[in-house]
Motif scaffolding. Structure first.
Motif, mmCIF file in Angstrom:
data_model
loop_
_atom_site.group_PDB
_atom_site.id
_atom_site.type_symbol
_atom_site.label_atom_id
_atom_site.label_comp_id
_atom_site.label_asym_id
_atom_site.label_seq_id
_atom_site.Cartn_x
_atom_site.Cartn_y
_atom_site.Cartn_z
ATOM 1 N N GLN A 101 35.380 -38.969 6.598
ATOM 2 C CA GLN A 101 34.489 -38.099 7.425
ATOM 3 C C GLN A 101 33.157 -38.407 7.120
ATOM 4 O O GLN A 101 32.503 -38.463 6.186
ATOM 5 C CB GLN A 101 34.582 -36.681 7.139
ATOM 6 N N VAL A 102 32.406 -38.620 8.214
ATOM 7 C CA VAL A 102 30.867 -39.072 8.202
ATOM 8 C C VAL A 102 29.913 -37.977 8.541
ATOM 9 O O VAL A 102 30.427 -37.290 9.782
ATOM 10 C CB VAL A 102 30.852 -40.498 8.768
ATOM 11 N N GLN A 103 28.942 -37.730 7.974
ATOM 12 C CA GLN A 103 27.965 -36.646 8.364
ATOM 13 C C GLN A 103 26.675 -37.543 8.843
ATOM 14 O O GLN A 103 26.185 -38.557 8.427
ATOM 15 C CB GLN A 103 27.395 -35.772 7.102
ATOM 16 N N LEU A 104 26.310 -36.893 10.103
ATOM 17 C CA LEU A 104 25.114 -37.802 10.730
ATOM 18 C C LEU A 104 24.005 -36.898 10.781
ATOM 19 O O LEU A 104 23.839 -35.631 11.303
ATOM 20 C CB LEU A 104 25.635 -38.169 12.174
ATOM 21 N N VAL A 105 22.711 -37.280 10.610
ATOM 22 C CA VAL A 105 21.515 -36.706 10.697
ATOM 23 C C VAL A 105 20.340 -37.344 11.413
ATOM 24 O O VAL A 105 19.889 -38.334 10.984
ATOM 25 C CB VAL A 105 20.850 -36.239 9.430
ATOM 26 N N GLU A 106 20.042 -36.978 12.830
ATOM 27 C CA GLU A 106 19.025 -37.536 13.543
ATOM 28 C C GLU A 106 17.530 -37.018 13.067
ATOM 29 O O GLU A 106 17.432 -36.086 12.487
ATOM 30 C CB GLU A 106 19.199 -37.362 14.999
ATOM 31 N N SER A 107 16.683 -38.043 13.302
ATOM 32 C CA SER A 107 14.981 -37.759 13.000
ATOM 33 C C SER A 107 14.411 -38.754 14.009
ATOM 34 O O SER A 107 14.833 -39.749 14.491
ATOM 35 C CB SER A 107 14.810 -37.840 11.534
ATOM 36 N N GLY A 108 12.890 -38.580 13.984
ATOM 37 C CA GLY A 108 12.251 -39.113 14.845
ATOM 38 C C GLY A 108 11.715 -38.805 16.170
ATOM 39 O O GLY A 108 11.061 -39.325 16.726
ATOM 40 N N GLY A 109 12.472 -37.790 16.598
ATOM 41 C CA GLY A 109 12.177 -37.186 18.053
ATOM 42 C C GLY A 109 10.498 -36.500 17.798
ATOM 43 O O GLY A 109 10.100 -36.341 16.906
ATOM 44 N N GLY A 110 10.190 -36.229 19.163
ATOM 45 C CA GLY A 110 8.873 -35.480 19.193
ATOM 46 C C GLY A 110 8.283 -35.524 20.563
ATOM 47 O O GLY A 110 9.025 -35.989 21.478
ATOM 48 N N LEU A 111 6.969 -35.316 20.631
ATOM 49 C CA LEU A 111 6.311 -35.325 21.986
ATOM 50 C C LEU A 111 5.620 -36.649 22.042
ATOM 51 O O LEU A 111 4.899 -37.051 21.237
ATOM 52 C CB LEU A 111 5.362 -34.129 22.137
ATOM 53 N N VAL A 112 5.824 -37.389 23.385
ATOM 54 C CA VAL A 112 4.971 -38.550 23.340
ATOM 55 C C VAL A 112 4.911 -38.666 25.068
ATOM 56 O O VAL A 112 5.297 -37.841 25.891
ATOM 57 C CB VAL A 112 6.089 -39.668 23.242
ATOM 58 N N GLN A 113 3.576 -39.116 25.309
ATOM 59 C CA GLN A 113 3.195 -39.027 26.643
ATOM 60 C C GLN A 113 4.235 -40.342 27.439
ATOM 61 O O GLN A 113 4.759 -41.226 27.156
ATOM 62 C CB GLN A 113 1.716 -39.678 26.914
ATOM 63 N N ALA A 114 4.155 -40.427 28.868
ATOM 64 C CA ALA A 114 5.012 -41.042 29.599
ATOM 65 C C ALA A 114 4.208 -42.637 29.295
ATOM 66 O O ALA A 114 3.149 -42.548 29.250
ATOM 67 C CB ALA A 114 4.902 -40.766 30.972
ATOM 68 N N PHE A 161 34.288 -40.901 20.638
ATOM 69 C CA PHE A 161 33.207 -40.352 19.718
ATOM 70 C C PHE A 161 33.570 -38.917 18.986
ATOM 71 O O PHE A 161 33.576 -37.960 19.885
ATOM 72 C CB PHE A 161 31.872 -40.264 20.291
ATOM 73 N N TYR A 162 33.784 -38.873 17.886
ATOM 74 C CA TYR A 162 34.322 -37.516 17.076
ATOM 75 C C TYR A 162 33.219 -36.894 16.277
ATOM 76 O O TYR A 162 33.148 -35.766 16.163
ATOM 77 C CB TYR A 162 35.465 -38.329 16.316
ATOM 78 N N TYR A 163 32.471 -37.851 15.467
ATOM 79 C CA TYR A 163 31.475 -37.068 14.663
ATOM 80 C C TYR A 163 30.065 -37.120 15.291
ATOM 81 O O TYR A 163 29.759 -38.203 15.752
ATOM 82 C CB TYR A 163 31.405 -38.009 13.267
ATOM 83 N N TRP A 164 29.453 -36.136 15.290
ATOM 84 C CA TRP A 164 28.183 -35.841 15.833
ATOM 85 C C TRP A 164 26.943 -35.187 14.882
ATOM 86 O O TRP A 164 27.398 -34.516 14.185
ATOM 87 C CB TRP A 164 28.527 -34.640 17.037
ATOM 88 N N GLY A 165 25.998 -35.789 15.275
ATOM 89 C CA GLY A 165 24.912 -34.925 14.713
ATOM 90 C C GLY A 165 24.393 -33.751 15.305
ATOM 91 O O GLY A 165 24.873 -33.512 16.552
ATOM 92 N N GLN A 166 23.351 -33.130 14.627
ATOM 93 C CA GLN A 166 22.576 -31.869 15.245
ATOM 94 C C GLN A 166 21.652 -32.106 16.263
ATOM 95 O O GLN A 166 21.408 -31.240 17.187
ATOM 96 C CB GLN A 166 22.078 -31.301 14.098
ATOM 97 N N GLY A 167 21.047 -33.259 16.451
ATOM 98 C CA GLY A 167 20.163 -33.792 17.664
ATOM 99 C C GLY A 167 18.997 -33.548 17.153
ATOM 100 O O GLY A 167 18.361 -32.913 16.135
ATOM 101 N N THR A 168 17.929 -34.503 17.947
ATOM 102 C CA THR A 168 16.502 -34.441 17.695
ATOM 103 C C THR A 168 15.768 -34.304 19.209
ATOM 104 O O THR A 168 16.377 -35.034 19.944
ATOM 105 C CB THR A 168 16.315 -35.713 16.981
#
Length: 124
Positions: free
Chosen positions: A1-14, A111-118
């Motif tokens: 079983q794999v655990q997934l953690v996303e990072s790197g999201g944020g606010l950016v201009q078009a 796709f069975y294993y999912w992260g929490q999202g960013t």
């Protein structure tokens, strides 16, 4: 079983860029085909990009083709999504996911294993 953690999201201009990362643990990362999905408010989750377990096969949704690049580092157990020329319609919560099947190309149900999202926010 794999655990997934996303990072790197944020606010950016078009027109700007972001790179998302997804750190995997608890499983054999290089066994899994991996993918990125996104979900905007009031919309269904949609497929963005997928990469095979070896990194040798890649598939992007038409909406991001030529702007986004998926990649992986199996030595570091990390999945990436480089997003360039971002548009307001790219704003969403981005999820990484691992597929239980090695079928290529994968379908969403693989796709069975999912992260929490960013969160990615793109201002116009």
């Amino acid at each position: 079983q794999v655990q997934l953690v996303e990072s790197g999201g944020g606010l950016v201009q078009a027109g700007g860029s972001l790179r998302l990362s997804c750190a995997a643990s608890g499983g054999t990362f290089n066994w899994y085909n991996m993918g990125w999905f996104r979900q905007a408010p009031g919309k269904e989750r949609e497929f963005v990009s997928a990469i095979s377990w070896s990194g040798g096969d890649i598939y992007h949704a038409d909406s991001v083709k030529g702007r986004f690049t998926i990649s992986r580092d199996n030595a570091k157990n990390i999945l990436y999504l480089q997003m360039n020329r971002l548009k307001p319609e790219d704003a969403a919560v981005y999820y990484c996911a691992a597929a239980r099947s090695r079928t290529w190309p994968p379908v969403t149900s693989d796709f069975y294993y999912w992260g929490q999202g960013t969160q990615v926010t793109v201002s116009s």
